[in-house]
Design an enzyme around this catalytic site. Sequence first.
Site, PDB file in Angstrom:
ATOM      1  N   TYR A  23     -15.406  72.147 -17.015  1.00 34.66           N
ATOM      2  CA  TYR A  23     -14.327  71.326 -17.582  1.00 34.66           C
ATOM      3  C   TYR A  23     -12.942  71.963 -17.438  1.00 34.66           C
ATOM      4  CZ  TYR A  23     -18.250  68.984 -19.877  1.00 34.66           C
ATOM      5  OH  TYR A  23     -19.422  68.313 -20.125  1.00 34.66           O
ATOM      6  N   HIS A  33      -8.861  66.309 -19.437  1.00 31.28           N
ATOM      7  CA  HIS A  33      -9.094  66.448 -20.876  1.00 31.28           C
ATOM      8  C   HIS A  33      -8.724  67.837 -21.400  1.00 31.28           C
ATOM      9  CE1 HIS A  33     -10.338  63.551 -23.696  1.00 31.28           C
ATOM     10  NE2 HIS A  33     -11.633  63.734 -23.727  1.00 31.28           N
ATOM     11  N   ASN A  80     -15.361  66.164 -28.735  1.00 31.67           N
ATOM     12  CA  ASN A  80     -15.717  65.183 -29.770  1.00 31.67           C
ATOM     13  C   ASN A  80     -15.912  65.791 -31.148  1.00 31.67           C
ATOM     14  OD1 ASN A  80     -15.694  63.584 -27.524  1.00 31.67           O
ATOM     15  ND2 ASN A  80     -17.816  62.919 -27.671  1.00 31.67           N
ATOM     16  N   ASN A 138     -11.504  60.789 -28.687  1.00 28.11           N
ATOM     17  CA  ASN A 138     -12.545  61.281 -29.607  1.00 28.11           C
ATOM     18  C   ASN A 138     -12.167  62.580 -30.292  1.00 28.11           C
ATOM     19  OD1 ASN A 138     -14.175  59.083 -29.085  1.00 28.11           O
ATOM     20  ND2 ASN A 138     -15.275  60.096 -27.431  1.00 28.11           N
TER      21      ASN A 138
END
Length: 193
Positions: free
Chosen positions: A16, A21, A70, A116
């Site tokens: 990631y 994000h 999240n 989220n």
Amino acid sequence: MSITLVAALGNPGRDYASSRHNTGWVVLDAFARKLGLGWKQSPQFEAEIARWDHAPGRTRWLIKPQTFMNESGRAVGAMARFYKLAAPQVVAIYDDLAIDLGLLKVSVSGSAGGHNGVASLLEHLGDGFVRYRLGIGPKPPAMELTDFVLGKFTPEQHSLLTQKIDTHVSGLELLLSRGVEPAMNQLNRRDAK
């Protein structure tokens, strides 16, 4: 009430690291580097944290939750409770696809807007935290939301973001030194340079 906790939202792990994000982490890492701060693992808060003694007897904390996006609020909420901080003493740095890439916006309330990580902050911290929203948009109409935010920037987009990092770091410095209103007045202009 001054900001004491600076939280960047993102996802841990190499997969990631360069996703849209994780733009908040990229900016907070650059901010920490500029200040010469080092990150430490904190199992207590499920996060990487950095301590910043920015004035005699005044400490600020930087946090990167390691709970995945999240569940970001779990780590930030735990740290805020430990240091007895109210929501307005927390700034959250995160990606926002409603804002064009390279731009940013400061705000203090609103819904999660489908994010989220922000929804988790609202759940664990409550509303009233300062939002430092980094543009990653626009999303191509045909692309799934998850694919977009977890995808990587194109070379052109990455180049633009790299050019904007110093601006984003300076904006964060302005927010922390002058407060929310001056930061909003200066940074929320669409043509903010």
